[in-house]
Write a protein that holds these residues in place. Structure first.
Motif, PDB file in Angstrom:
ATOM      1  N   SER A 108       0.828  -1.206   0.000  1.00  0.00           N
ATOM      2  CA  SER A 108       0.000   0.000   0.000  1.00  0.00           C
ATOM      3  C   SER A 108       0.865   1.260   0.000  1.00  0.00           C
ATOM      4  N   LEU A 109       2.122   1.121   0.441  1.00  0.00           N
ATOM      5  CA  LEU A 109       3.034   2.268   0.388  1.00  0.00           C
ATOM      6  C   LEU A 109       3.708   2.380  -0.979  1.00  0.00           C
ATOM      7  N   GLY A 110       3.534   1.357  -1.796  1.00  0.00           N
ATOM      8  CA  GLY A 110       4.152   1.388  -3.121  1.00  0.00           C
ATOM      9  C   GLY A 110       5.546   0.793  -3.157  1.00  0.00           C
ATOM     10  N   ALA A 111       5.891  -0.016  -2.152  1.00  0.00           N
ATOM     11  CA  ALA A 111       7.225  -0.614  -2.108  1.00  0.00           C
ATOM     12  C   ALA A 111       7.261  -1.882  -2.949  1.00  0.00           C
ATOM     13  N   ASN A 112       8.461  -2.265  -3.370  1.00  0.00           N
ATOM     14  CA  ASN A 112       8.572  -3.571  -4.014  1.00  0.00           C
ATOM     15  C   ASN A 112       9.557  -4.495  -3.301  1.00  0.00           C
ATOM     16  N   ALA A 113      10.047  -4.048  -2.134  1.00  0.00           N
ATOM     17  CA  ALA A 113      10.915  -4.915  -1.333  1.00  0.00           C
ATOM     18  C   ALA A 113      10.838  -4.513   0.138  1.00  0.00           C
ATOM     19  N   VAL A 114      11.033  -5.474   1.005  1.00  0.00           N
ATOM     20  CA  VAL A 114      11.120  -5.189   2.443  1.00  0.00           C
ATOM     21  C   VAL A 114      12.454  -5.740   2.916  1.00  0.00           C
ATOM     22  N   LEU A 115      13.293  -4.869   3.464  1.00  0.00           N
ATOM     23  CA  LEU A 115      14.628  -5.275   3.894  1.00  0.00           C
ATOM     24  C   LEU A 115      14.726  -5.321   5.409  1.00  0.00           C
ATOM     25  N   ASN A 116      15.787  -5.988   5.868  1.00  0.00           N
ATOM     26  CA  ASN A 116      16.086  -6.021   7.292  1.00  0.00           C
ATOM     27  C   ASN A 116      14.913  -6.512   8.146  1.00  0.00           C
ATOM     28  N   VAL A 117      14.307  -7.576   7.714  1.00  0.00           N
ATOM     29  CA  VAL A 117      13.132  -8.103   8.415  1.00  0.00           C
ATOM     30  C   VAL A 117      13.535  -8.791   9.713  1.00  0.00           C
ATOM     31  N   ARG A 118      12.819  -8.527  10.768  1.00  0.00           N
ATOM     32  CA  ARG A 118      13.064  -9.170  12.059  1.00  0.00           C
ATOM     33  C   ARG A 118      11.774  -9.792  12.578  1.00  0.00           C
ATOM     34  N   PHE A 119      11.915 -10.940  13.227  1.00  0.00           N
ATOM     35  CA  PHE A 119      10.772 -11.569  13.879  1.00  0.00           C
ATOM     36  C   PHE A 119      10.898 -11.387  15.387  1.00  0.00           C
ATOM     37  N   SER A 120       9.780 -11.293  16.041  1.00  0.00           N
ATOM     38  CA  SER A 120       9.822 -11.158  17.489  1.00  0.00           C
ATOM     39  C   SER A 120       8.594 -11.834  18.084  1.00  0.00           C
ATOM     40  N   THR A 121       8.777 -12.473  19.195  1.00  0.00           N
ATOM     41  CA  THR A 121       7.676 -13.198  19.845  1.00  0.00           C
ATOM     42  C   THR A 121       7.546 -12.712  21.273  1.00  0.00           C
ATOM     43  N   SER A 122       6.334 -12.460  21.704  1.00  0.00           N
ATOM     44  CA  SER A 122       6.165 -12.152  23.120  1.00  0.00           C
ATOM     45  C   SER A 122       4.881 -12.799  23.609  1.00  0.00           C
ATOM     46  N   SER A 123       4.885 -13.234  24.856  1.00  0.00           N
ATOM     47  CA  SER A 123       3.659 -13.835  25.380  1.00  0.00           C
ATOM     48  C   SER A 123       2.869 -12.765  26.113  1.00  0.00           C
ATOM     49  N   VAL A 124       1.628 -12.623  25.696  1.00  0.00           N
ATOM     50  CA  VAL A 124       0.780 -11.571  26.250  1.00  0.00           C
ATOM     51  C   VAL A 124       0.198 -12.043  27.575  1.00  0.00           C
ATOM     52  N   THR A 125      -0.552 -13.137  27.528  1.00  0.00           N
ATOM     53  CA  THR A 125      -1.046 -13.749  28.757  1.00  0.00           C
ATOM     54  C   THR A 125      -0.739 -15.237  28.648  1.00  0.00           C
ATOM     55  N   ALA A 126      -1.049 -15.987  29.692  1.00  0.00           N
ATOM     56  CA  ALA A 126      -0.870 -17.428  29.625  1.00  0.00           C
ATOM     57  C   ALA A 126      -1.758 -17.971  28.517  1.00  0.00           C
ATOM     58  N   GLY A 127      -1.191 -18.706  27.604  1.00  0.00           N
ATOM     59  CA  GLY A 127      -1.992 -19.339  26.566  1.00  0.00           C
ATOM     60  C   GLY A 127      -2.108 -18.551  25.275  1.00  0.00           C
ATOM     61  N   ALA A 128      -1.608 -17.320  25.249  1.00  0.00           N
ATOM     62  CA  ALA A 128      -1.653 -16.565  24.006  1.00  0.00           C
ATOM     63  C   ALA A 128      -0.311 -15.906  23.776  1.00  0.00           C
ATOM     64  N   SER A 129       0.114 -15.857  22.527  1.00  0.00           N
ATOM     65  CA  SER A 129       1.366 -15.161  22.261  1.00  0.00           C
ATOM     66  C   SER A 129       1.226 -14.271  21.042  1.00  0.00           C
ATOM     67  N   GLU A 130       2.022 -13.230  21.017  1.00  0.00           N
ATOM     68  CA  GLU A 130       1.992 -12.295  19.915  1.00  0.00           C
ATOM     69  C   GLU A 130       3.191 -12.553  19.027  1.00  0.00           C
ATOM     70  N   LEU A 131       2.947 -12.613  17.737  1.00  0.00           N
ATOM     71  CA  LEU A 131       4.028 -12.758  16.782  1.00  0.00           C
ATOM     72  C   LEU A 131       4.088 -11.478  15.985  1.00  0.00           C
ATOM     73  N   PHE A 132       5.264 -10.922  15.928  1.00  0.00           N
ATOM     74  CA  PHE A 132       5.442  -9.597  15.379  1.00  0.00           C
ATOM     75  C   PHE A 132       6.550  -9.654  14.338  1.00  0.00           C
ATOM     76  N   VAL A 133       6.341  -9.051  13.217  1.00  0.00           N
ATOM     77  CA  VAL A 133       7.384  -9.019  12.190  1.00  0.00           C
ATOM     78  C   VAL A 133       7.463  -7.599  11.650  1.00  0.00           C
ATOM     79  N   TYR A 134       8.680  -7.101  11.485  1.00  0.00           N
ATOM     80  CA  TYR A 134       8.839  -5.733  11.009  1.00  0.00           C
ATOM     81  C   TYR A 134      10.047  -5.611  10.091  1.00  0.00           C
ATOM     82  N   GLY A 135      10.033  -4.599   9.274  1.00  0.00           N
ATOM     83  CA  GLY A 135      11.131  -4.397   8.342  1.00  0.00           C
ATOM     84  C   GLY A 135      11.047  -3.019   7.720  1.00  0.00           C
ATOM     85  N   THR A 136      11.959  -2.742   6.809  1.00  0.00           N
ATOM     86  CA  THR A 136      11.987  -1.443   6.146  1.00  0.00           C
ATOM     87  C   THR A 136      11.502  -1.603   4.713  1.00  0.00           C
ATOM     88  N   ALA A 137      10.489  -0.825   4.367  1.00  0.00           N
ATOM     89  CA  ALA A 137       9.951  -0.884   3.006  1.00  0.00           C
ATOM     90  C   ALA A 137      10.776   0.019   2.105  1.00  0.00           C
TER      91      ALA A 137
END
Lengths: 107, 147
Positions: A74-103
């Motif tokens: 939607s930003l008009g990019a054609n590549a995403v660089l430097n992608v990182r994954f991150s995981t954190s547990s919000v409460t018992a039994g649920a976790s958040e999966l987060f991924v970020y990078g530079t468009a």
């Protein structure tokens, strides 16, 4: 999939970055369902891989990545660089999966 | 008395199956590591200069559960301190498995090298007493397909 280039290095070999579009991200929060937990409870006794959880996390990461790609597109990019994954547990039994990078736009 | 018998049998089951599973898993890891030897994984972030290749993100993850014996022995270790070898082997298994899966994903994509490999570990626990104990390891990197 798409023509979007996803890497976790800072360049695209053989191409030059012509425009930076800022950070893009995607996340998802998932909870496990009871059936998987019963199996996991049993596995906790004998050890070994929890296949249900592995699949769940793989699916969730794919979904998060998909959201990131949509945002980048939607930003008009054609590549995403430097992608990182991150995981954190919000409460018992649920976790958040987060991924970020530079468009970026590469040519 | 009855509780003690249950505890002992749980320990025995945990030890027996846990050790068996671990040995089998290590054997399978070793075999597949040999199979995937030709795919090199680097943790450097710079590519060799002048390389021209197609890139794609490859990842592999695994969730491995502890067994009852490990749980108890680690609990005892907590009192006196020192190396918790029960968990060391668990994490080693998980890391090697995750790297293997990443390499397998790279082969599927046709990549022959993986750069900037990152490993991430997170623990999965559930309930107030931590009824479900498991670790998740995710390995990811940039797969290179040389043209």
């Amino acid at each position: 999939m798409t023509d979007m280039i996803i890497t976790n290095i800072e360049e695209v070999p053989g191409k030059t970055i012509i425009q930076h579009l800022g950070m893009v991200q995607g996340n998802t929060v998932r909870a496990k369902h009871a059936g998987r937990d019963i199996m996991a409870g049993f596995k906790n006794l004998v050890g070994g891989e929890l296949k249900g959880y592995t699949e769940l996390l793989t699916e969730s990461r794919e979904e998060a990545t998909q959201r990131m790609i949509e945002q980048a597109r939607s930003l008009g990019a054609n590549a995403v660089l430097n992608v990182r994954f991150s995981t954190s547990s919000v409460t018992a039994g649920a976790s958040e999966l987060f991924v970020y990078g530079t468009a970026v736009v590469v040519k | 008395m009855f509780d003690l018998i249950i505890l002992l049998s749980l320990l025995l089951i945990g030890y027996g199956f846990g050790t068996y599973n671990e040995r089998r898993h290590f054997r399978s890891i070793q075999r597949r590591e040999e199979e995937l030897q030709d795919i090199l994984a680097f943790s450097t972030r710079r590519l060799p200069a002048g390389s021209s290749a197609d890139v794609c993100l490859v990842a592999g993850n695994v969730v491995i559960s502890i067994d009852y014996f490990k749980k108890v022995s680690a609990g005892l270790r907590n009192i006196i301190g020192g190396r918790v070898s029960a968990y060391e082997s668990l994490l080693e298994r998980a890391r090697r498995e995750a790297i293997l899966r990443m390499k397998a994903a790279a082969r599927e994509q046709g990549a022959n090298a993986i750069f900037n490999v990152r490993l991430e570990t997170s623990s999965i626990t559930k309930g107030s007493r931590g009824q479900i104990g498991a670790v998740e390891v995710l390995a990811y990197g940039t797969g290179l397909t040389t043209r």
